[in-house]
Design a protein around this motif. Structure first.
Motif, PDB file in Angstrom:
ATOM      1  N   GLU A 260       0.688  -1.278   0.140  1.00  0.00           N
ATOM      2  CA  GLU A 260      -0.010   0.047  -0.253  1.00  0.00           C
ATOM      3  C   GLU A 260       1.010   1.108   0.040  1.00  0.00           C
ATOM      4  OE1 GLU A 260      -3.445   2.158   2.592  1.00  0.00           O
ATOM      5  OE2 GLU A 260      -2.719   0.207   3.295  1.00  0.00           O
TER       6      GLU A 260
ATOM      7  N   GLU B   8      -8.194  -4.248  -2.815  1.00  0.00           N
ATOM      8  CA  GLU B   8      -7.678  -2.865  -3.256  1.00  0.00           C
ATOM      9  C   GLU B   8      -6.784  -2.993  -4.494  1.00  0.00           C
ATOM     10  OE1 GLU B   8      -8.964  -0.380  -1.832  1.00  0.00           O
ATOM     11  OE2 GLU B   8      -9.873  -0.883  -0.027  1.00  0.00           O
TER      12      GLU B   8
ATOM     13  N   TRP C 276      -3.567  -1.863  -4.430  1.00  0.00           N
ATOM     14  CA  TRP C 276      -2.574  -2.482  -4.190  1.00  0.00           C
ATOM     15  C   TRP C 276      -2.353  -4.138  -4.001  1.00  0.00           C
ATOM     16  CZ3 TRP C 276      -4.665   1.356  -1.654  1.00  0.00           C
ATOM     17  CH2 TRP C 276      -5.454   1.028  -0.351  1.00  0.00           C
TER      18      TRP C 276
END
Length: 684
Positions: A233, A330, A332
């Motif tokens: 992230e 997500e 990432w």
């Protein structure tokens, strides 16, 4: 003035970069800019009646010295930037814009070119083409406008030159200055070759341990392999914040106000010329012709890509939840779980592939393919270039010199990200600056440069390993180089890649097809230690795995292309990010698949006008490249000499000597359809 900037004395006509210093550029630039201005003024103010020779042909060589200075300078500015070169870029940009405005909006030039164009039927085909293009470009520059409108157009061009230069430099600063130290505890899941590259990046910056930088060849595999979700992230967030005001440079490198002003100025420029918006202005001379045709193509492919991406997202989310992580997949996470899925479904690991894809072996594959298709021969040469690891080759065919090729392959601090093809000089058949006519035995061959950002070897003397995507990039950029190398036209302005923007990617994307062919891989993709050929089963799994990623790859690309088109259609957005989000919402774009190039660092579109309203052109060209490669398959031989000769004669050698659709139909005898593209991407 340092004569080495215009009278290159190196082997095979190359510049001697070791004899050039940064302090040499400003006086050379000022001298050659003044010479170009004087040459154009002599043409515009000539008391003689305009003819092709004293107007069009004379214009073709008026900027020869200036072009040579700028070719050397911008090669260095893009590949090996430093504060002095960045300052020179900022100084040159408005001066070049002012010069371009003065020439492009000179009503005297416009009148002379228009008079020559009244008698096009008397001219030879190439002469007629450059005359038509000269008149078109003067009209599109504003030469036919009134005095006040021309003045405002010049102001806009000058301001855009400053803004686009600053945009590019801000992205470069954020990329150059960001370093993420990765502790030993964060190395879980990373292959040994990636850890070695991270340690090499740390050493290059005088640091210990291992680091992640924003070099694509480093950060993408990190996102694919790092099991530490928090580190993924952090790295992904830094990558996507370039140019946003939240990157390494902070508010000083915030591109949002810059790109907002760029969009407003482009719109005003288009309206001054009588167009509804910038997209209408920009697309007029392209193959597509208008925004609706582009949108229709992008939308058709989007629907197919989203079906695949939605299926992929469901499977990757299931894997995420299987790891005990609740919530949504997500951005990432996508590459990490896609890589795990690739290993599971295709039994494929980059660590098993890279030993077969050394840089030297893949350069050999690129050159051998060009030899088998077009008879080209490559010989390395020693030359004083800008870095010790930059390499050069002479290119001949049947003993005849064809071109010189330079490769700058490795990432370094101060180097612009991405990959590109440029030229130090283009092919033409003219005499010297004072003899702008075809000259028997005269003219010049291309000096063409490919620039990449591959990860350098871990230690000097060791091989450099490429990913499968890196190998595609190598073939892609050399496809552009072939457009220069095989160019065979009279006039510089239509040489090589001087074609419609949505046609320029055809040769590069077409050349990528040969990388995947067994004949090429069997000969060149060999294990760097054992010499063993890439196993057939592994080759098939590589290609299958590549196809399996097309839902993600196509969706992230199409978002960028559609956002680019939307930004330049209708009224310019006061808040570009809000406009971007609104479009993504209408498309139903997955949150886990962001744009390939986020708006604040979308250099294709905002570092110059090249791909503005034109990022779609990669897909437009892919429709053609899939169909063009099918011509070789239909011949029963991917190296079929007759098909290769027809490709060279109708497209690669012809530059911009005819409209793109005419060149295409000479080769294929019909326009292409989208089916071959969908099949090639596995989306049908």
């Amino acid at each position: 003035m340092n004569p080495e900037l215009t009278q290159w004395s190196g082997p095979h006509g190359l510049p001697r970069f070791d004899l050039i210093e940064d302090a040499d550029f400003a006086p050379a630039f000022e001298t050659e800019l003044a010479r170009a201005e004087a040459a154009v003024e002599a043409i515009a103010s000539s008391p003689t009646s305009p003819t092709f020779e004293n107007t069009i042909a004379a214009m073709e060589m008026a900027e020869e010295g200036l072009n040579r200075v700028l070719a050397v300078f911008y090669t260095l500015a893009g590949t090996d930037s430093n504060p002095a070169r960045q300052e020179l870029e900022r100084d040159f940009a408005p001066k070049l814009a002012a010069y371009g405005s003065k020439v492009g909006m000179d009503p005297r030039l416009y009148d002379r070119v228009a008079q020559v164009a009244e008698h096009l039927e008397r001219l030879e085909p190439e002469d007629r083409r450059v005359t038509e293009l000269a008149l078109r470009d003067l009209k599109r520059s504003g030469a036919g406008l009134g005095t006040d409108a021309r003045k405002r157009m010049a102001e806009i061009r000058g301001r855009l030159a400053v803004l686009t230069t600053q945009f590019s430099q801000n992205v470069l600063t954020d990329e150059r200055d960001y370093v993420l130290p990765v502790p030993d505890s964060g190395l879980s899941g990373l292959p040994a070759w990636l850890v070695a590259s991270m340690r090499a990046a740390a050493r290059e910056r005088g640091l210990t341990g291992q680091v992640i930088t924003l070099n694509r060849s480093l950060i993408v595999p990190f996102l694919e392999h790092a099991s530490d979700r928090a580190l993924r992230e952090t790295a992904f967030t830094a990558w996507t914040r370039r140019g946003s005001g939240e990157g390494a440079g902070g508010e000083e490198t915030n591109n949002l106000p810059i790109l907002t002003e760029i969009l407003a100025l482009r719109h005003e420029r288009a309206q001054l010329l009588g167009y509804a918006d910038f997209a209408s202005y920009k697309l007029e001379p392209e193959m597509a012709g208008d925004a609706e045709k582009v949108r229709a193509l992008l939308t058709e492919v989007w629907e197919a890509a989203m079906r695949r991406a939605s299926d992929d997202e469901a499977k990757l989310t299931e894997m995420l939840h299987g790891d005990g992580i609740n919530g949504a997949l997500e951005a990432w996470d996508w590459r990490y779980y896609a890589e795990r899925r690739r290993k599971a479904e295709h039994d494929l690991d980059d660590s098993a592939v890279k030993p077969y894809l050394t840089l030297d072996a893949m350069i050999g594959a690129v050159f051998d393919t060009a030899h088998r298709l077009f008879g080209l021969e490559f010989d390395p040469i020693n030359a004083a270039l800008w870095r010790p690891d930059v390499r050069a080759w002479t290119i001949t065919r049947d003993g005849k010199p064809m071109a010189t090729f330079i490769g700058d392959f490795f990432a370094r601090p101060g180097k612009r990200s991405g990959a590109w093809c440029s030229s130090l000089q283009v092919q033409h058949k003219l005499g010297g600056p004072d003899d702008a006519r075809p000259a028997p035995g005269g003219g010049q061959r291309a000096i063409v440069v490919n620039v990449c950002n591959f990860t350098p070897p871990d230690e000097p003397g060791e091989p450099a390993f490429l990913s499968w995507n890196d190998a595609h990039t190598l073939f892609h950029e050399f496809g552009h180089a072939l457009h220069h190398i095989l160019s065979d036209v009279t006039w510089p302005s239509i040489s090589g890649t001087s074609v419609a923007r949505d046609f320029v990617e055809l040769p590069s994307q077409l050349y990528e097809h040969w990388l995947e062919q067994p004949q090429v891989l069997d000969a060149h993709a060999r294990h760097y230690e054992t010499g063993e050929a890439l196993p057939e089963d592994l080759r098939k799994r590589i290609v299958a795995a590549d196809r399996a990623q097309q839902g993600f790859a196509t969706t992230e690309y199409l978002q960028s292309a559609l956002v680019d088109l939307d930004f330049h259609s209708g009224e310019p957005p006061a808040d570009p990010l809000a406009r971007q989000r609104a479009l993504q919402d209408r498309l139903g774009a997955p949150a886990a698949i962001p744009m390939r190039h986020g708006t604040p660092h979308f250099s294709h579109v905002f570092s110059g006008d090249g791909y503005s309203s034109g990022y779609y052109s990669y897909l437009w060209s892919e429709v053609m490249d899939a169909d063009a490669f099918a011509a070789f398959e239909e011949a029963g031989d991917i190296f079929d000499p007759k098909t290769a000769k027809r490709l060279e004669d109708t497209i690669l050698s012809r530059g911009g000597s005819a409209p793109a659709d005419e060149l295409w139909t000479r080769f294929r005898e019909r326009m292409p359809g989208v089916d071959a593209l969908l099949k090639g991407r596995g989306l049908n």
